[in-house]
Write a protein that holds these residues in place. Structure first.
Motif, PDB file in Angstrom:
ATOM      1  N   THR A  34      60.696  12.166  32.499  1.00  0.00           N
ATOM      2  CA  THR A  34      59.623  12.098  33.098  1.00  0.00           C
ATOM      3  C   THR A  34      59.615  12.869  34.354  1.00  0.00           C
ATOM      4  OG1 THR A  34      60.058  10.082  34.241  1.00  0.00           O
ATOM      5  CG2 THR A  34      58.682   9.765  32.182  1.00  0.00           C
ATOM      6  N   ASN A  35      60.819  13.471  34.905  1.00  0.00           N
ATOM      7  CA  ASN A  35      60.775  14.053  36.014  1.00  0.00           C
ATOM      8  C   ASN A  35      61.800  15.357  35.874  1.00  0.00           C
ATOM      9  OD1 ASN A  35      63.427  13.055  35.765  1.00  0.00           O
ATOM     10  ND2 ASN A  35      63.488  11.914  37.562  1.00  0.00           N
ATOM     11  N   GLN A  36      62.212  15.767  34.572  1.00  0.00           N
ATOM     12  CA  GLN A  36      62.962  17.166  34.614  1.00  0.00           C
ATOM     13  C   GLN A  36      62.848  17.479  32.944  1.00  0.00           C
ATOM     14  OE1 GLN A  36      65.395  14.364  35.564  1.00  0.00           O
ATOM     15  NE2 GLN A  36      65.828  14.245  33.254  1.00  0.00           N
ATOM     16  N   TRP A  37      63.446  18.674  32.831  1.00  0.00           N
ATOM     17  CA  TRP A  37      63.580  18.899  31.584  1.00  0.00           C
ATOM     18  C   TRP A  37      64.837  19.792  31.545  1.00  0.00           C
ATOM     19  CZ3 TRP A  37      62.713  24.252  29.750  1.00  0.00           C
ATOM     20  CH2 TRP A  37      62.012  25.207  30.836  1.00  0.00           C
ATOM     21  N   VAL A  38      65.368  20.166  30.221  1.00  0.00           N
ATOM     22  CA  VAL A  38      66.562  20.572  30.033  1.00  0.00           C
ATOM     23  C   VAL A  38      66.438  21.860  28.960  1.00  0.00           C
ATOM     24  CG1 VAL A  38      68.922  20.026  29.223  1.00  0.00           C
ATOM     25  CG2 VAL A  38      67.705  18.221  30.110  1.00  0.00           C
ATOM     26  N   ALA A  39      67.142  22.873  29.397  1.00  0.00           N
ATOM     27  CA  ALA A  39      66.962  24.026  28.551  1.00  0.00           C
ATOM     28  C   ALA A  39      68.820  24.389  28.153  1.00  0.00           C
ATOM     29  CB  ALA A  39      66.407  25.154  29.372  1.00  0.00           C
ATOM     30  N   PHE A  40      68.313  24.944  27.023  1.00  0.00           N
ATOM     31  CA  PHE A  40      69.754  25.667  26.391  1.00  0.00           C
ATOM     32  C   PHE A  40      69.455  27.155  26.465  1.00  0.00           C
ATOM     33  CE2 PHE A  40      72.364  27.051  22.622  1.00  0.00           C
ATOM     34  CZ  PHE A  40      73.539  26.935  23.116  1.00  0.00           C
ATOM     35  N   SER A  41      70.206  28.025  27.311  1.00  0.00           N
ATOM     36  CA  SER A  41      70.131  29.555  27.174  1.00  0.00           C
ATOM     37  C   SER A  41      71.185  30.407  26.732  1.00  0.00           C
ATOM     38  CB  SER A  41      69.762  29.810  28.618  1.00  0.00           C
ATOM     39  OG  SER A  41      68.767  29.233  29.341  1.00  0.00           O
ATOM     40  N   GLN A  42      71.081  30.928  25.807  1.00  0.00           N
ATOM     41  CA  GLN A  42      72.030  31.799  25.213  1.00  0.00           C
ATOM     42  C   GLN A  42      71.893  33.349  25.828  1.00  0.00           C
ATOM     43  OE1 GLN A  42      73.261  30.555  20.931  1.00  0.00           O
ATOM     44  NE2 GLN A  42      71.303  29.826  21.161  1.00  0.00           N
ATOM     45  N   PHE A  43      72.632  33.782  26.612  1.00  0.00           N
ATOM     46  CA  PHE A  43      72.619  35.245  27.267  1.00  0.00           C
ATOM     47  C   PHE A  43      73.517  36.358  26.625  1.00  0.00           C
ATOM     48  CE2 PHE A  43      70.871  32.524  30.860  1.00  0.00           C
ATOM     49  CZ  PHE A  43      70.059  33.296  31.415  1.00  0.00           C
ATOM     50  N   LEU A  44      72.875  37.106  26.097  1.00  0.00           N
ATOM     51  CA  LEU A  44      73.730  38.033  25.323  1.00  0.00           C
ATOM     52  C   LEU A  44      74.474  38.883  26.340  1.00  0.00           C
ATOM     53  CD1 LEU A  44      71.143  39.631  22.789  1.00  0.00           C
ATOM     54  CD2 LEU A  44      72.983  38.142  22.524  1.00  0.00           C
ATOM     55  N   PRO A  45      75.529  39.546  26.212  1.00  0.00           N
ATOM     56  CA  PRO A  45      76.132  40.556  27.121  1.00  0.00           C
ATOM     57  C   PRO A  45      75.062  41.327  27.822  1.00  0.00           C
ATOM     58  CG  PRO A  45      77.407  40.574  25.118  1.00  0.00           C
ATOM     59  CD  PRO A  45      76.155  39.816  24.802  1.00  0.00           C
ATOM     60  N   GLY A  46      75.039  41.720  29.082  1.00  0.00           N
ATOM     61  CA  GLY A  46      74.185  42.261  29.832  1.00  0.00           C
ATOM     62  C   GLY A  46      72.941  41.405  30.069  1.00  0.00           C
ATOM     63  N   GLY A  47      72.736  40.395  29.422  1.00  0.00           N
ATOM     64  CA  GLY A  47      71.342  39.572  29.875  1.00  0.00           C
ATOM     65  C   GLY A  47      71.617  38.888  31.124  1.00  0.00           C
ATOM     66  N   GLY A  48      70.418  38.531  31.458  1.00  0.00           N
ATOM     67  CA  GLY A  48      70.355  37.842  32.960  1.00  0.00           C
ATOM     68  C   GLY A  48      69.228  37.581  33.462  1.00  0.00           C
ATOM     69  N   ALA A  49      68.886  37.176  34.714  1.00  0.00           N
ATOM     70  CA  ALA A  49      67.528  36.920  35.064  1.00  0.00           C
ATOM     71  C   ALA A  49      67.538  36.989  36.836  1.00  0.00           C
ATOM     72  CB  ALA A  49      67.306  35.129  35.159  1.00  0.00           C
ATOM     73  N   GLY A  50      66.396  37.501  37.241  1.00  0.00           N
ATOM     74  CA  GLY A  50      65.899  37.523  38.615  1.00  0.00           C
ATOM     75  C   GLY A  50      66.127  39.106  39.212  1.00  0.00           C
ATOM     76  N   PRO A  51      66.141  39.530  40.383  1.00  0.00           N
ATOM     77  CA  PRO A  51      66.341  38.429  41.469  1.00  0.00           C
ATOM     78  C   PRO A  51      65.069  37.607  41.459  1.00  0.00           C
ATOM     79  CG  PRO A  51      66.237  40.618  42.292  1.00  0.00           C
ATOM     80  CD  PRO A  51      66.289  40.677  40.806  1.00  0.00           C
ATOM     81  N   ASP A  52      64.930  36.204  41.915  1.00  0.00           N
ATOM     82  CA  ASP A  52      63.732  35.549  42.125  1.00  0.00           C
ATOM     83  C   ASP A  52      64.302  34.333  42.749  1.00  0.00           C
ATOM     84  OD1 ASP A  52      64.792  34.186  39.760  1.00  0.00           O
ATOM     85  OD2 ASP A  52      63.078  34.585  38.789  1.00  0.00           O
ATOM     86  N   SER A  53      63.488  33.453  42.795  1.00  0.00           N
ATOM     87  CA  SER A  53      63.760  32.027  43.438  1.00  0.00           C
ATOM     88  C   SER A  53      62.645  31.416  42.930  1.00  0.00           C
ATOM     89  CB  SER A  53      63.671  32.092  45.041  1.00  0.00           C
ATOM     90  OG  SER A  53      62.301  32.450  45.572  1.00  0.00           O
ATOM     91  N   THR A  54      62.731  29.948  43.123  1.00  0.00           N
ATOM     92  CA  THR A  54      61.644  28.885  42.626  1.00  0.00           C
ATOM     93  C   THR A  54      61.548  27.831  43.798  1.00  0.00           C
ATOM     94  OG1 THR A  54      63.379  27.405  41.811  1.00  0.00           O
ATOM     95  CG2 THR A  54      62.335  29.083  40.289  1.00  0.00           C
ATOM     96  N   SER A  55      60.483  27.164  43.544  1.00  0.00           N
ATOM     97  CA  SER A  55      60.122  26.322  44.840  1.00  0.00           C
ATOM     98  C   SER A  55      60.762  24.879  44.482  1.00  0.00           C
ATOM     99  CB  SER A  55      58.540  26.054  44.892  1.00  0.00           C
ATOM    100  OG  SER A  55      58.088  25.447  43.821  1.00  0.00           O
ATOM    101  N   PHE A  56      61.700  24.873  43.496  1.00  0.00           N
ATOM    102  CA  PHE A  56      62.209  23.574  43.251  1.00  0.00           C
ATOM    103  C   PHE A  56      63.759  23.952  42.777  1.00  0.00           C
ATOM    104  CE2 PHE A  56      59.981  25.543  39.752  1.00  0.00           C
ATOM    105  CZ  PHE A  56      60.795  25.775  38.727  1.00  0.00           C
ATOM    106  N   GLU A  57      64.443  22.743  42.843  1.00  0.00           N
ATOM    107  CA  GLU A  57      65.959  22.799  42.632  1.00  0.00           C
ATOM    108  C   GLU A  57      66.241  23.142  41.152  1.00  0.00           C
ATOM    109  OE1 GLU A  57      68.493  19.793  44.519  1.00  0.00           O
ATOM    110  OE2 GLU A  57      68.055  19.051  42.839  1.00  0.00           O
ATOM    111  N   LYS A  58      67.351  23.893  40.870  1.00  0.00           N
ATOM    112  CA  LYS A  58      67.854  24.029  39.570  1.00  0.00           C
ATOM    113  C   LYS A  58      69.352  23.461  39.481  1.00  0.00           C
ATOM    114  CE  LYS A  58      64.587  27.468  37.922  1.00  0.00           C
ATOM    115  NZ  LYS A  58      64.671  28.790  37.157  1.00  0.00           N
ATOM    116  N   VAL A  59      69.929  23.333  38.451  1.00  0.00           N
ATOM    117  CA  VAL A  59      71.296  23.146  38.083  1.00  0.00           C
ATOM    118  C   VAL A  59      71.611  23.881  37.086  1.00  0.00           C
ATOM    119  CG1 VAL A  59      73.019  21.599  37.344  1.00  0.00           C
ATOM    120  CG2 VAL A  59      71.412  20.845  39.215  1.00  0.00           C
TER     121      VAL A  59
END
Length: 114
Positions: A34-59
């Protein structure tokens, strides 16, 4: 209690990500968390994200491989079973700079309702 099998996980596209395949393991379903969700991410070599930020915390939890994370002029490499908490508003960039797939869990709250 909700049990979801890995083979039933639904894929999703995350904004400002490249070279990654994301699966929603838990969240956004009847009887799920009810308060969070969980993802499984598979990043290929060279894969990534950002630069960015969110208004909430992530682990982030690296399960296998490695992920380079950059923030505030700093750089760290997370390896298997390393984790980090990203506070709200923290701009960061992540990239798999290795030649192996990086497998990572991401835990985050649901987006704010509009």
């Amino acid at each position: 209690m909700l049990i979801k099998r890995f083979e039933d996980a639904q894929s999703y596209d995350a904004p400002n990500h490249w070279g990654v395949h994301g699966l929603r393991l838990q969240g956004f379903e009847e009887g799920g968390p009810t308060n969070q969700w969980v993802a499984f991410s598979q990043f290929l070599p060279g894969g990534g994200a950002g630069p960015d930020s969110t208004s909430f915390e992530k682990v982030y939890v690296v399960l296998d491989g490695e992920m380079t994370i950059e923030w505030d002029g700093r750089t760290e490499v997370l390896r298997a079973m390393d984790s980090c908490t990203i506070p709200p508003g923290q701009e960061r960039r992540i990239e798999n700079k290795s030649n192996h797939v990086c497998k990572m869990l991401v835990v985050m709250p649901y987006p704010p309702e509009k």
